[in-house]
Design a protein around this motif. Structure first.
Motif, PDB file in Angstrom:
ATOM      1  N   ARG A  51      -2.435  -1.464  16.653  1.00  0.00           N
ATOM      2  CA  ARG A  51      -1.794  -2.448  15.780  1.00  0.00           C
ATOM      3  C   ARG A  51      -2.300  -2.324  14.352  1.00  0.00           C
ATOM      4  O   ARG A  51      -3.461  -1.989  14.113  1.00  0.00           O
ATOM      5  CB  ARG A  51      -2.081  -3.873  16.286  1.00  0.00           C
ATOM      6  CG  ARG A  51      -1.769  -4.104  17.752  1.00  0.00           C
ATOM      7  CD  ARG A  51      -0.287  -3.905  18.063  1.00  0.00           C
ATOM      8  NE  ARG A  51       0.565  -4.821  17.333  1.00  0.00           N
ATOM      9  CZ  ARG A  51       0.882  -6.043  17.771  1.00  0.00           C
ATOM     10  NH1 ARG A  51       0.393  -6.495  18.907  1.00  0.00           N
ATOM     11  NH2 ARG A  51       1.685  -6.815  17.061  1.00  0.00           N
ATOM     12  N   LEU A  52      -1.425  -2.619  13.407  1.00  0.00           N
ATOM     13  CA  LEU A  52      -1.799  -2.699  11.995  1.00  0.00           C
ATOM     14  C   LEU A  52      -2.162  -4.147  11.684  1.00  0.00           C
ATOM     15  O   LEU A  52      -1.362  -5.053  11.905  1.00  0.00           O
ATOM     16  CB  LEU A  52      -0.645  -2.248  11.104  1.00  0.00           C
ATOM     17  CG  LEU A  52      -0.844  -2.456   9.596  1.00  0.00           C
ATOM     18  CD1 LEU A  52      -2.012  -1.630   9.070  1.00  0.00           C
ATOM     19  CD2 LEU A  52       0.441  -2.109   8.836  1.00  0.00           C
ATOM     20  N   VAL A  53      -3.363  -4.345  11.166  1.00  0.00           N
ATOM     21  CA  VAL A  53      -3.851  -5.679  10.812  1.00  0.00           C
ATOM     22  C   VAL A  53      -3.976  -5.745   9.286  1.00  0.00           C
ATOM     23  O   VAL A  53      -4.591  -4.872   8.670  1.00  0.00           O
ATOM     24  CB  VAL A  53      -5.216  -5.970  11.471  1.00  0.00           C
ATOM     25  CG1 VAL A  53      -5.663  -7.394  11.156  1.00  0.00           C
ATOM     26  CG2 VAL A  53      -5.137  -5.748  12.983  1.00  0.00           C
ATOM     27  N   VAL A  54      -3.407  -6.791   8.696  1.00  0.00           N
ATOM     28  CA  VAL A  54      -3.435  -6.959   7.237  1.00  0.00           C
ATOM     29  C   VAL A  54      -3.843  -8.390   6.919  1.00  0.00           C
ATOM     30  O   VAL A  54      -3.380  -9.341   7.548  1.00  0.00           O
ATOM     31  CB  VAL A  54      -2.056  -6.651   6.605  1.00  0.00           C
ATOM     32  CG1 VAL A  54      -2.107  -6.857   5.087  1.00  0.00           C
ATOM     33  CG2 VAL A  54      -1.626  -5.226   6.925  1.00  0.00           C
ATOM     34  N   GLU A  55      -4.705  -8.542   5.913  1.00  0.00           N
ATOM     35  CA  GLU A  55      -5.121  -9.872   5.477  1.00  0.00           C
ATOM     36  C   GLU A  55      -4.094 -10.439   4.503  1.00  0.00           C
ATOM     37  O   GLU A  55      -3.792  -9.809   3.480  1.00  0.00           O
ATOM     38  CB  GLU A  55      -6.480  -9.812   4.785  1.00  0.00           C
ATOM     39  CG  GLU A  55      -7.634  -9.518   5.716  1.00  0.00           C
ATOM     40  CD  GLU A  55      -8.962  -9.591   4.986  1.00  0.00           C
ATOM     41  OE1 GLU A  55      -8.968  -9.815   3.756  1.00  0.00           O
ATOM     42  OE2 GLU A  55      -9.999  -9.415   5.643  1.00  0.00           O
ATOM     43  N   GLY A  56      -3.584 -11.637   4.818  1.00  0.00           N
ATOM     44  CA  GLY A  56      -2.627 -12.274   3.915  1.00  0.00           C
ATOM     45  C   GLY A  56      -1.397 -11.403   3.743  1.00  0.00           C
ATOM     46  O   GLY A  56      -1.121 -10.498   4.534  1.00  0.00           O
ATOM     47  N   THR A  57      -0.654 -11.595   2.702  1.00  0.00           N
ATOM     48  CA  THR A  57       0.529 -10.762   2.435  1.00  0.00           C
ATOM     49  C   THR A  57       0.548 -10.252   0.999  1.00  0.00           C
ATOM     50  O   THR A  57       1.130  -9.219   0.713  1.00  0.00           O
ATOM     51  CB  THR A  57       1.822 -11.549   2.686  1.00  0.00           C
ATOM     52  OG1 THR A  57       1.848 -12.704   1.832  1.00  0.00           O
ATOM     53  CG2 THR A  57       1.920 -11.983   4.143  1.00  0.00           C
ATOM     54  N   HIS A  58      -0.083 -10.994   0.067  1.00  0.00           N
ATOM     55  CA  HIS A  58      -0.078 -10.570  -1.341  1.00  0.00           C
ATOM     56  C   HIS A  58       1.338 -10.227  -1.809  1.00  0.00           C
ATOM     57  O   HIS A  58       1.565  -9.252  -2.507  1.00  0.00           O
ATOM     58  CB  HIS A  58      -1.005  -9.367  -1.549  1.00  0.00           C
ATOM     59  CG  HIS A  58      -2.452  -9.701  -1.452  1.00  0.00           C
ATOM     60  ND1 HIS A  58      -3.270  -9.772  -2.537  1.00  0.00           N
ATOM     61  CD2 HIS A  58      -3.224  -9.990  -0.369  1.00  0.00           C
ATOM     62  CE1 HIS A  58      -4.494 -10.092  -2.156  1.00  0.00           C
ATOM     63  NE2 HIS A  58      -4.485 -10.235  -0.842  1.00  0.00           N
ATOM     64  N   GLU A  59       2.278 -11.050  -1.351  1.00  0.00           N
ATOM     65  CA  GLU A  59       3.689 -10.896  -1.715  1.00  0.00           C
ATOM     66  C   GLU A  59       4.297  -9.616  -1.166  1.00  0.00           C
ATOM     67  O   GLU A  59       5.398  -9.234  -1.572  1.00  0.00           O
ATOM     68  CB  GLU A  59       3.864 -10.951  -3.250  1.00  0.00           C
ATOM     69  CG  GLU A  59       3.380 -12.263  -3.867  1.00  0.00           C
ATOM     70  CD  GLU A  59       3.594 -12.302  -5.358  1.00  0.00           C
ATOM     71  OE1 GLU A  59       4.020 -11.272  -5.918  1.00  0.00           O
ATOM     72  OE2 GLU A  59       3.341 -13.352  -5.955  1.00  0.00           O
ATOM     73  N   LEU A  60       3.580  -8.954  -0.265  1.00  0.00           N
ATOM     74  CA  LEU A  60       4.166  -7.776   0.381  1.00  0.00           C
ATOM     75  C   LEU A  60       5.127  -8.219   1.467  1.00  0.00           C
ATOM     76  O   LEU A  60       4.879  -9.193   2.185  1.00  0.00           O
ATOM     77  CB  LEU A  60       3.068  -6.907   1.003  1.00  0.00           C
ATOM     78  CG  LEU A  60       2.141  -6.159   0.056  1.00  0.00           C
ATOM     79  CD1 LEU A  60       1.076  -5.423   0.865  1.00  0.00           C
ATOM     80  CD2 LEU A  60       2.919  -5.175  -0.807  1.00  0.00           C
ATOM     81  N   ILE A  61       6.210  -7.501   1.603  1.00  0.00           N
ATOM     82  CA  ILE A  61       7.143  -7.760   2.695  1.00  0.00           C
ATOM     83  C   ILE A  61       6.807  -6.781   3.820  1.00  0.00           C
ATOM     84  O   ILE A  61       7.073  -5.579   3.720  1.00  0.00           O
ATOM     85  CB  ILE A  61       8.603  -7.570   2.231  1.00  0.00           C
ATOM     86  CG1 ILE A  61       8.928  -8.524   1.083  1.00  0.00           C
ATOM     87  CG2 ILE A  61       9.555  -7.799   3.397  1.00  0.00           C
ATOM     88  CD1 ILE A  61      10.316  -8.349   0.510  1.00  0.00           C
ATOM     89  N   LEU A  62       6.178  -7.305   4.857  1.00  0.00           N
ATOM     90  CA  LEU A  62       5.696  -6.467   5.953  1.00  0.00           C
ATOM     91  C   LEU A  62       6.525  -6.701   7.201  1.00  0.00           C
ATOM     92  O   LEU A  62       7.025  -7.811   7.441  1.00  0.00           O
ATOM     93  CB  LEU A  62       4.220  -6.781   6.238  1.00  0.00           C
ATOM     94  CG  LEU A  62       3.255  -6.508   5.071  1.00  0.00           C
ATOM     95  CD1 LEU A  62       1.876  -7.073   5.391  1.00  0.00           C
ATOM     96  CD2 LEU A  62       3.169  -5.015   4.803  1.00  0.00           C
TER      97      LEU A  62
END
Length: 226
Positions: free
Chosen positions: A115-126
């Motif tokens: 799995r890809l784990v990312v902190e927050g989104t920082h306005e990224l569309i994931l």
């Protein structure tokens, strides 16, 4: 009862004495017979030397077999990672890249979760398959159980209860691959899980995992720009 060897056998041994020397069982029997005849009060230096050489040969053969097995495992691991990397490069877009981690790449790597784990989104569309965690969560996960953690280290360990919700299932061992996406980008990592407790252990090498993580990082950054 015959007083010696049959003439045919004797002729064969005289013609090819190396065959006799190459047979360990025969030589062991000959040495044992000789030692029995000499008695316990006589030290046979040659017999002792043969025993020592035989033991050393056995150890060398065992080491040789271990080296071959390790080389085969390494080559097999490289082939598996290379196939997984090709899958990353063939992804059509960001959604396909992230979505294929669990459905396609994990089976290729012979693991249960990826799995890809990312902190927050920082306005990224994931993509929805991305695991979003609060800021600081990745450091906490990486540092769990470690005395001197470093954020850029690949971590191999027994699975923790802390990461079970991220895996979505019970696993036995896990690998954490931090991803540096650059300035202004959120913290991220790849999380791998295996049902095999010996799959990811601290003593294992990380070169192949590091290569996989580096390729994924570059592909991810490329897909984020599209």
């Amino acid at each position: 009862m015959s007083d010696g060897l049959e003439q045919e056998i004797r002729d064969r041994l005289l013609a090819s004495p190396q065959d006799l020397l190459a047979d360990r069982d025969v030589m062991r029997a000959l040495v044992a017979t000789h030692e029995a005849e000499t008695g316990d009060n006589v030290i046979d230096i040659r017999g002792r030397a043969m025993h020592a050489l035989e033991s050393r040969l056995n150890r060398l053969e065992a080491t040789h077999e271990s080296v071959i097995a390790a080389a085969y495992d390494n080559q097999s691991g490289m082939a598996v990672v290379h196939r997984a990397v090709l899958g990353l490069l063939e992804s059509d877009d960001l959604s396909d890249l992230v979505g294929s981690l669990q459905s396609h790449t994990a089976p290729l790597l012979r693991i249960e979760t990826l799995r890809l784990v990312v902190e927050g989104t920082h306005e990224l569309i994931l993509p929805e398959d991305t695991l979003i965690t609060p800021e600081g969560a990745i450091d906490s996960i990486i540092q769990a159980g470690r005395r001197t953690p470093r954020g850029d280290d690949i971590v191999l360990r027994a699975a923790l209860v802390l990461t079970r919700p991220l895996h979505g299932r019970t696993i036995a061992s896990e690998a954490l691959l931090p991803l540096d996406l650059g300035a202004g980008m959120p913290r991220a990592m790849l999380l791998m899980g295996s049902a095999d407790a010996s799959r990811f252990m601290p003593a294992h090498g990380t070169d192949l995992l590091r290569f996989f993580a580096q390729v994924f990082r570059m592909v991810l950054l490329d897909r984020l720009k599209r």
